[in-house]
Structures are given as structure tokens and as C-alpha cells.
Enzyme design. Sequence first.
Site, PDB file in Angstrom:
ATOM      1  N   ASP A 131      62.400  81.551-123.096  1.00  0.00           N
ATOM      2  CA  ASP A 131      62.482  82.940-122.655  1.00  0.00           C
ATOM      3  C   ASP A 131      61.270  83.697-123.193  1.00  0.00           C
ATOM      4  O   ASP A 131      60.975  83.639-124.392  1.00  0.00           O
ATOM      5  CB  ASP A 131      63.774  83.581-123.167  1.00  0.00           C
ATOM      6  CG  ASP A 131      64.030  84.937-122.536  1.00  0.00           C
ATOM      7  OD1 ASP A 131      64.636  84.972-121.454  1.00  0.00           O
ATOM      8  OD2 ASP A 131      63.623  85.957-123.122  1.00  0.00           O
ATOM      9  N   GLU A 144      62.895  86.049-116.674  1.00  0.00           N
ATOM     10  CA  GLU A 144      61.817  85.543-117.523  1.00  0.00           C
ATOM     11  C   GLU A 144      62.221  84.296-118.281  1.00  0.00           C
ATOM     12  O   GLU A 144      61.558  83.905-119.253  1.00  0.00           O
ATOM     13  CB  GLU A 144      61.374  86.619-118.516  1.00  0.00           C
ATOM     14  CG  GLU A 144      62.376  86.972-119.580  1.00  0.00           C
ATOM     15  CD  GLU A 144      63.374  88.045-119.168  1.00  0.00           C
ATOM     16  OE1 GLU A 144      63.929  88.697-120.054  1.00  0.00           O
ATOM     17  OE2 GLU A 144      63.580  88.236-117.947  1.00  0.00           O
ATOM     18  N   ASN A 172      56.888  94.772-118.471  1.00  0.00           N
ATOM     19  CA  ASN A 172      57.106  95.454-117.191  1.00  0.00           C
ATOM     20  C   ASN A 172      57.027  96.964-117.335  1.00  0.00           C
ATOM     21  O   ASN A 172      56.447  97.658-116.489  1.00  0.00           O
ATOM     22  CB  ASN A 172      58.465  95.060-116.610  1.00  0.00           C
ATOM     23  CG  ASN A 172      58.451  93.692-115.940  1.00  0.00           C
ATOM     24  OD1 ASN A 172      57.435  93.275-115.386  1.00  0.00           O
ATOM     25  ND2 ASN A 172      59.565  92.995-115.978  1.00  0.00           N
TER      26      ASN A 172
END
Length: 231
Positions: free
Chosen positions: A76, A119, A84
Site C-alpha cells: 500500500d 493504492e 491526491n
Amino acid sequence: MAQIPLTPPACLSQKESCEIISELVDLREQVTELSELVHTDTLTGLSNFRYFIQALEQEMERTRRTGYATGLIMMDLDFFKKVNDDWGHDVGNQALVLASTLIKAAVRKMDAPCRYGGEEFAIILPSTDRHNSMLVAERVREMVATTPLVFDDNELLLTASFGIDIYTGLEAGGAEEMVKRADSYLYQAKEAGRNRVCVAPAVEKEDTSSVNQDEKDALFGLFGRAGNTND
């Protein structure tokens, strides 16, 4: 999937036969391409979740038949939401593509790197024990941490956390349970500070050669006294 026959009917002319064969070859290629698209994540080019579950179940079955362990790495990207939020989703997508490129460069052809969702990534390692699974995860971790994402004259360093589970055929449950175990070690890595690898503890095989106390007493009675010259 059924194969499309490439042999035309005997009554056709050579020209017609060639045209039909050409059309069949094109059709087979289209079917193969569509099949690959169904199992491929369009952004990263990795296998998608649908393929991942099928492949993991197949490797676990292979382990049960052969005895060779299957390794599963769950990965991850750390603080991805911040990427973002700070830089926008386009940069976030570039980060996912970079991570997938590094994963593909770090694994073998026989391994199955997948985009699990968001992700999070998964890497299936056929015939791979605990030690070698850790080496793969550490290699990917280091590559991610040392390869900056370059965009618009900016450089952004990413890190990732990893959880590893090993299936030896002795563990309970199927693919879903194995993913949950690997995810639990991934969360441990996150809680421990991120940018690290956490792995399932080594499974110790039961020592079937050991004897209980009653058996030891019996053995002492048979052999221990034989060497005692005072009796």
C-alpha cells in the site's frame, strides 16, 4: 476457452481459403486481446482484482499438491490521499503507474503482480518461501523509496508499506483468508511507522519424532537399566 479452428472447408478455392484463414487468425487475436483486457487494470497494466483472486486460488491449490509454499505480498502506498489532495488526481495516477512499473521490474516472470484496488497492490509469488518473499518485498520497498516521481519540474518521493503471508498448505481457509492475514501484517507495518515490511511468523513443523513422558519411562526401563551394572 475453445480454440477457433483454422482449417477451411475442402470445397473452397485456395484464395477463399486464405481469406477465411486470415479472418480466423484476426478473430482469434481479437478474442485473446479481449480476454487479456478483462483481466487487466487499464491504468497500471497490471492484472486486476478479478484475475488476482483466481490466480491466488490456483497457486494455493498447487501448494496443496506439491508442498511448495506460496507467498503473498500486499503493498500500500503511504499517504496516498495526501498526494491526491496536494498535487491532484493526475499526479496520483502517475504515482500508481510508477509504482506498478517498479513492481514489474522487481519480480520474476512467473510472479503475478496485481492492482488490488485504489493504492493497494498484491504480488503472488509461486513456489516462494518466507525468506525469499521478504527479499522481494524489501527490493520493491527500496525501489519505491529511492525512485522519485518526476512531474512538471517537481520530484516527489513515495514510500510503501508491505504485509506478507505464506501459504504452506497447513493454514486454514482459502484465498480470502490469506488476503486478510497479509492485510493484517500490512496494517502492522503502517502502525509501526510505514515504509517497512511485516511478515507472518515462521511456521514450525511439528516434531513427530518426539516422545511423551510415558514413552521415555518405557524406553528407560528397556535400555537404561541394561547399562546399569549394579542391578
